[in-house]
Design an enzyme around this catalytic site. Structure first.
Site, PDB file in Angstrom:
ATOM      1  N   ARG A 136       0.818  -1.213   0.000  1.00 54.44           N
ATOM      2  CA  ARG A 136       0.000   0.000   0.000  1.00 54.44           C
ATOM      3  C   ARG A 136       0.848   1.259   0.000  1.00 54.44           C
ATOM      4  O   ARG A 136       1.834   1.328   0.732  1.00 54.44           O
ATOM      5  CB  ARG A 136      -0.907   0.023   1.219  1.00 54.44           C
ATOM      6  CG  ARG A 136      -1.989  -1.020   1.070  1.00 54.44           C
ATOM      7  CD  ARG A 136      -2.749  -1.241   2.322  1.00 54.44           C
ATOM      8  NE  ARG A 136      -3.531  -2.485   2.140  1.00 54.44           N
ATOM      9  CZ  ARG A 136      -4.789  -2.620   2.496  1.00 54.44           C
ATOM     10  NH1 ARG A 136      -5.421  -1.647   3.071  1.00 54.44           N
ATOM     11  NH2 ARG A 136      -5.422  -3.749   2.281  1.00 54.44           N
ATOM     12  N   SER A 162     -19.216  -3.081   5.366  1.00 56.79           N
ATOM     13  CA  SER A 162     -18.722  -1.889   4.684  1.00 56.79           C
ATOM     14  C   SER A 162     -18.154  -2.126   3.297  1.00 56.79           C
ATOM     15  O   SER A 162     -17.964  -1.172   2.555  1.00 56.79           O
ATOM     16  CB  SER A 162     -17.662  -1.212   5.542  1.00 56.79           C
ATOM     17  OG  SER A 162     -16.494  -1.992   5.548  1.00 56.79           O
ATOM     18  N   LYS A 196     -15.939   7.522  12.390  1.00 57.44           N
ATOM     19  CA  LYS A 196     -16.480   7.562  11.021  1.00 57.44           C
ATOM     20  C   LYS A 196     -17.573   8.643  10.965  1.00 57.44           C
ATOM     21  O   LYS A 196     -17.232   9.814  10.904  1.00 57.44           O
ATOM     22  CB  LYS A 196     -16.916   6.156  10.608  1.00 57.44           C
ATOM     23  CG  LYS A 196     -15.713   5.178  10.664  1.00 57.44           C
ATOM     24  CD  LYS A 196     -15.972   3.865  10.021  1.00 57.44           C
ATOM     25  CE  LYS A 196     -14.926   2.806  10.361  1.00 57.44           C
ATOM     26  NZ  LYS A 196     -13.599   3.021   9.764  1.00 57.44           N
TER      27      LYS A 196
HETATM   28  C1  PLP Z   1     -16.842  -3.004  10.943  1.00 60.39           C
HETATM   29  C2  PLP Z   1     -15.733  -2.268  11.629  1.00 60.39           C
HETATM   30  N1  PLP Z   1     -15.597  -2.408  12.960  1.00 60.39           N
HETATM   31  C3  PLP Z   1     -14.612  -1.760  13.627  1.00 60.39           C
HETATM   32  C4  PLP Z   1     -13.728  -0.931  12.956  1.00 60.39           C
HETATM   33  C5  PLP Z   1     -12.669  -0.248  13.747  1.00 60.39           C
HETATM   34  O1  PLP Z   1     -13.066   1.051  14.089  1.00 60.39           O
HETATM   35  P1  PLP Z   1     -11.939   2.163  14.332  1.00 60.39           P
HETATM   36  O2  PLP Z   1     -11.549   2.690  12.988  1.00 60.39           O
HETATM   37  O3  PLP Z   1     -12.580   3.162  15.215  1.00 60.39           O
HETATM   38  O4  PLP Z   1     -10.788   1.467  14.992  1.00 60.39           O
HETATM   39  C6  PLP Z   1     -13.846  -0.768  11.560  1.00 60.39           C
HETATM   40  C7  PLP Z   1     -12.967   0.098  10.735  1.00 60.39           C
HETATM   41  O5  PLP Z   1     -12.240   0.909  10.980  1.00 60.39           O
HETATM   42  C8  PLP Z   1     -14.868  -1.455  10.884  1.00 60.39           C
HETATM   43  O6  PLP Z   1     -15.009  -1.333   9.562  1.00 60.39           O
END
Ligand code: PLP
Length: 408
Positions: free
Chosen positions: A22, A190, A249
């Site tokens: 990446r 996602s 997010k």
């Molecule tokens: C489904 C899911 N759970 C948890 C996380 C983790 O959250 P954070 O970015 O706050 O660590 C992510 C992505 O970042 C995610 O896509």
């Protein structure tokens, strides 16, 4: 003697040879102009770009109310939290934020973590300590942080096929009736943009005596009348045992949390290493998140506009024959199906059109389903969409990527 450098180089080479290496784009966001940013190229020159793949889904990371709260908090109390929650990190805004989050999800309590990742890892691994013999049933597309927590808990676990309730039921039925059980799943997934059947999963949990653990990371702020997530939209908030989310997010800041019955939160607070032994979130972050949540609760029009923008982009792509994948949510994935083309289109979108969207390749998604994942926000204008659709049209032709017949 052992050649450490060579070993590190080999490991990087392996990633490179698998096409997974990446390179991060050097982007400076412009305050007040989300989703615009300025990219610094490797030669030092600059380029204006539109970000099309941010998970700051509503642009709250730039919202005046959030920034004002953060500035105020820094001026009032300073930078860091000063240690773990136990030692000196229980700042007022963290306590207020937990109360606000508990209220949002209609739960008795909430608990903050330094990220959503840490929240998942810490909680899921700790539940297996608190409930010896816990059997975890995990959706096959669960996030890496959930998988890490479930694995680190070290207990029995079963993976059910993605969103396949018949498979989940077969696994639940095969487990001893008296054993403690947990179903761990997400609401919005996602990468595909599909949404789990919450009511169906809850019904199975009831039938087989399991608890439910729902990751609403890609839904909080975005669904439900007050933005509490898909559980609110589907009217089942009270029936999910543990809700896990991020502050990073749609809320636009950083951090993570769980919301649940007070006794569950208290047990996790008392046992989770990933909560106990780490410096807590800085006050500016908790104050900013608090302002953001309060704003989101009372601004459903942001969610409406967000859904409208996503639906419009899907329709625009489909009309141009761009193979937009089926998605029930705000996520707009476009199928490319080849890692080299996917990377090439992403690079050309950036270099030639000032469009920033990351290629999503294996192992994030299965081989052959490589894609570009667009996340239009309420701030993405029709003009930005015109430009994007024209660019995609030209590049799909250039790379000879398969299209879908244009909609009639
Ligand atoms: C489904 C899911 N759970 C948890 C996380 C983790 O959250 P954070 O970015 O706050 O660590 C992510 C992505 O970042 C995610 O896509």
């Amino acid at each position: 003697m052992f050649d450490y450098k060579a070993a590190f180089s080999r490991s990087v080479e392996q990633v490179r040879s698998e096409g997974r290496y990446r390179v991060f784009a050097d982007l400076k966001r412009v305050r007040g102009q989300f989703p615009l940013a300025v990219r610094r190229r490797e030669d030092g020159t600059q380029q204006d770009v539109v970000i099309w793949c941010s998970n700051d889904y509503l642009g709250m990371g730039q919202h005046d109310a959030v920034l004002a709260a953060m500035h105020e908090e820094i001026d009032a109390v300073g930078a860091g939290a000063g240690g773990t929650r136990n030692i000196s990190g229980t700042t007022r805004s963290a306590v207020d934020l937990e109360a606000e989050l508990a209220d949002w999800h209609q739960k008795e309590a909430a608990l903050l973590f330094t990220s959503g990742y840490v929240g998942n890892e810490a909680t899921l691994s700790t539940l297996q300590k608190i409930l010896p013999g816990l059997i975890v049933f995990s959706d096959s597309l669960n996030h890496a942080s959930m998988i890490a927590g479930i694995r680190n808990g070290g207990g029995e676990r079963h993976v059910f096929r993605h969103n396949d309730l018949a498979h989940l039921e077969a696994l639940l039925a095969a487990a001893p009736a008296e054993a403690p059980k947990l179903i761990a799943f997400e609401s919005v997934y996602s990468m595909d943009g599909d949404i789990a059947d919450l009511a169906g999963t809850i019904a199975l949990a009831r039938k087989y005596g399991a608890m439910t653990y729902l990751d609403e990371v890609h839904a909080v702020g975005l669904y439900g009348a007050t933005g509490a997530g898909v559980a609110e939209r589907d009217g089942v908030l009270g029936q999910i045992d543990i809700i896990e989310c991020t502050l990073g997010k749609a809320i636009g800041v950083m951090g993570g949390y769980i919301a649940a019955d007070a006794v569950i939160v208290d047990a996790v607070r008392s046992w989770a290493s990933g909560f106990i032994f780490t410096t807590s979130l800085p006050p500016a972050l908790t104050a900013g998140a608090l302002a953001s949540v309060r704003h989101l609760k009372s601004h459903p029009e942001l969610r409406e506009k967000h859904q409208e923008r996503a639906a419009t982009l899907k329709a625009r792509f489909a009309a141009a024959g761009i193979p937009v994948m089926e998605s029930e949510s705000h996520i707009v994935p476009v199928h490319v199906g080849n890692p080299i083309h996917c990377k090439m289109i992403s690079d050309m979108l950036l270099d030639d059109y000032g469009v920033y969207v990351q290629p999503i390749n294996y192992p994030t998604v299965p081989k052959g389903t490589e894609r570009l994942r667009f996340t239009p926000s309420p701030n993405h204008t029709d003009e930005m969409m015109d430009h994007l659709v024209q660019a995609m049209d030209a590049l799909f032709a250039h790379c000879n990527v398969a299209r879908r017949p244009a909609a009639a």
